[in-house]
Design an enzyme around this catalytic site. Structure first.
Site, PDB file in Angstrom:
ATOM      1  N   THR A  16      14.241 -51.977 -73.055  1.00 19.11           N
ATOM      2  CA  THR A  16      14.072 -52.886 -71.920  1.00 19.11           C
ATOM      3  C   THR A  16      12.607 -52.958 -71.513  1.00 19.11           C
ATOM      4  O   THR A  16      12.069 -54.048 -71.269  1.00 19.11           O
ATOM      5  CB  THR A  16      14.929 -52.415 -70.729  1.00 19.11           C
ATOM      6  OG1 THR A  16      16.302 -52.389 -71.133  1.00 19.11           O
ATOM      7  CG2 THR A  16      14.774 -53.356 -69.550  1.00 19.11           C
ATOM      8  N   ASP A  17      11.943 -51.813 -71.436  1.00 15.74           N
ATOM      9  CA  ASP A  17      10.517 -51.810 -71.112  1.00 15.74           C
ATOM     10  C   ASP A  17       9.709 -52.558 -72.172  1.00 15.74           C
ATOM     11  O   ASP A  17       8.801 -53.333 -71.845  1.00 15.74           O
ATOM     12  CB  ASP A  17      10.007 -50.369 -71.012  1.00 15.74           C
ATOM     13  CG  ASP A  17      10.322 -49.723 -69.672  1.00 15.74           C
ATOM     14  OD1 ASP A  17      10.562 -50.457 -68.703  1.00 15.74           O
ATOM     15  OD2 ASP A  17      10.340 -48.485 -69.602  1.00 15.74           O
ATOM     16  N   ILE A  18      10.033 -52.309 -73.427  1.00 13.22           N
ATOM     17  CA  ILE A  18       9.273 -52.935 -74.516  1.00 13.22           C
ATOM     18  C   ILE A  18       9.430 -54.454 -74.490  1.00 13.22           C
ATOM     19  O   ILE A  18       8.450 -55.205 -74.576  1.00 13.22           O
ATOM     20  CB  ILE A  18       9.717 -52.372 -75.884  1.00 13.22           C
ATOM     21  CG1 ILE A  18       9.404 -50.874 -75.992  1.00 13.22           C
ATOM     22  CG2 ILE A  18       9.051 -53.148 -77.021  1.00 13.22           C
ATOM     23  CD1 ILE A  18       7.945 -50.541 -75.937  1.00 13.22           C
ATOM     24  N   GLY A  74       7.551 -55.955 -71.642  1.00 14.64           N
ATOM     25  CA  GLY A  74       6.131 -56.037 -71.956  1.00 14.64           C
ATOM     26  C   GLY A  74       5.813 -57.196 -72.875  1.00 14.64           C
ATOM     27  O   GLY A  74       4.778 -57.872 -72.722  1.00 14.64           O
TER      28      GLY A  74
END
Length: 396
Positions: A181-183, A186
């Site tokens: 999710t973070d990737i 980003g």
């Protein structure tokens, strides 16, 4: 003619930390932007302490640089600024005058107390592209709540479709092995910023980009969303099997595991021939993907029984020979030893101030005329404070 890096001349003020924001700004730095990473004095980015493992110095001893931090901060410069002090706030605003983009991932309203939120800055910095990355976005009933990758994987539906089926051993919800999710957030933030730069070329104005982990995560579910939206039935966990294509899953061989990814009916016929059961390829129960999905529970056990009798690499060679997509399941050390990975030069080493070099994973973006350059390893805390203050603000 020597061509400049794609984002040469673009400067980014990076007030983000941990993963989603730094992943975005690392992309921009790789593309040639001058990324100034603003960090808390003495502590810096949270991920500096997320170890072990830590980078080794030239003597093989642990440094204070965590591998996690190194993974997402290359090609940047670090400056220590105390946002809790009037002087620190003034410095950030001074730097903002010389920047094209500001990226932050504070909680909604978190920068307002410093006068560094978008509403407080938009009139003074009309050309600034201001990107806010939060858990739930700037609006809605959850806007002010903090959001973290793991909880979003659960809340956003990914864990309801990841993991073995509930009726099988080991069944139940499972998170992904990396903070996807973070990737993906980003990555979406990077794309949005590049689009805003292009729009500014026409209008001459900046704007506010509202990027939320939950939004990006739901968008990432792709066909699974549409499976629900068109049928009204929420997809369930299917282990390593595909919801819409059969056979498209992991099979156990006599000495390991392999993936078979049959993408069309022609490949299925080739697959059956390679397995010694050509009649399956023309059987009305299996000849089309639609039929194979309907008869999955009968077909798959038969295929599993055959695959289990042979060795993994022998099956892979046999299937590759007839054009059936397949491959091994590798550990990460095996990944970096793979000849294709070596040929693509994905393991890079960059000189590091502690002595020796720091490893980094190469950017997957390949340019024929302006290749990615690996100029700096992830910076030491405050490594460029004096340099930035002198170069950009002309201070003593």
């Amino acid at each position: 003619m020597t061509r400049r890096a794609p984002l040469s001349g673009i400067r980014v003020l990076d007030l983000s930390r941990v993963l989603a924001g730094p992943w975005c700004t690392q992309n921009l730095a790789d593309l040639g932007a001058d990324v100034i990473k603003v960090e808390r004095p003495k502590l810096g980015d949270d991920t500096r302490a997320w170890g072990p493992p830590y980078l080794k110095d030239e003597n093989g001893e642990d440094t204070t640089e965590a591998a996690y931090y190194l993974s997402t901060n290359r090609n940047k410069r670090s400056i220590e600024i105390d946002l809790a002090s009037p002087e620190g706030i003034k410095l950030v605003k001074e730097l903002a005058k010389h920047c094209d983009i500001l990226v932050e991932n504070f909680k909604v309203g978190g920068l307002k107390q410093y006068g560094l939120d978008y509403e407080s800055m938009k009139d003074e910095f009309p050309t600034l592209i201001y990107c806010s990355i939060t858990g739930f976005g700037q609006t809605g009933p959850y806007a002010e709540r903090p959001g973290y990758d793991f909880m979003i994987q659960g809340m956003g539906g990914l864990m309801s479709i990841t993991g073995e089926r509930d009726d099988l051993p080991g069944g139940g919800p499972q998170k992904a092995g990396v903070a996807v999710t973070d990737i993906i957030t980003g990555m979406y933030a990077s794309v949005a910023i590049l689009a805003a730069i292009q729009e500014r070329n026409h209008s001459g104005l900046g704007q506010h980009l509202d990027i939320a982990l939950l939004d990006c995560h739901i968008s990432m579910l792709a066909n699974q969303n549409l499976n629900f939206m068109t049928s009204g039935q929420a997809p369930k966990r299917a282990g390593n099997a595909h919801q819409n294509v059969v056979p498209y899953q992991v099979f156990k061989t006599s000495d390991g595991f392999m993936i078979v990814a049959v993408g069309n009916d022609s490949q299925f016929r080739s697959y059956c021939t390679a397995l010694g059961i050509p009649e399956y390829g023309t059987d009305p129960k299996y000849a089309t993907n639609r039929a194979r999905i309907l008869n999955r529970s009968e077909l798959i056990p038969s295929l599993e029984k055959i695959i289990a009798t042979g060795e993994r690499d022998a099956w892979i060679a046999k299937l590759e020979a007839v054009g059936v997509p397949c491959g091994p399941i590798q550990t990460i050390d095996q990944v970096f030893a793979h000849p294709q990975v070596i040929a693509r030069d994905i393991w890079k080493n960059i000189p590091h101030p502690t002595g020796g070099t720091a490893p980094t994973t190469a950017s997957p973006m390949h340019f024929s005329a302006t290749p990615i350059q690996y100029k700096r390893s992830a910076p030491m805390l405050g490594e460029h404070t004096d340099e930035i203050l002198k170069e950009i603000l002309g201070k003593s």
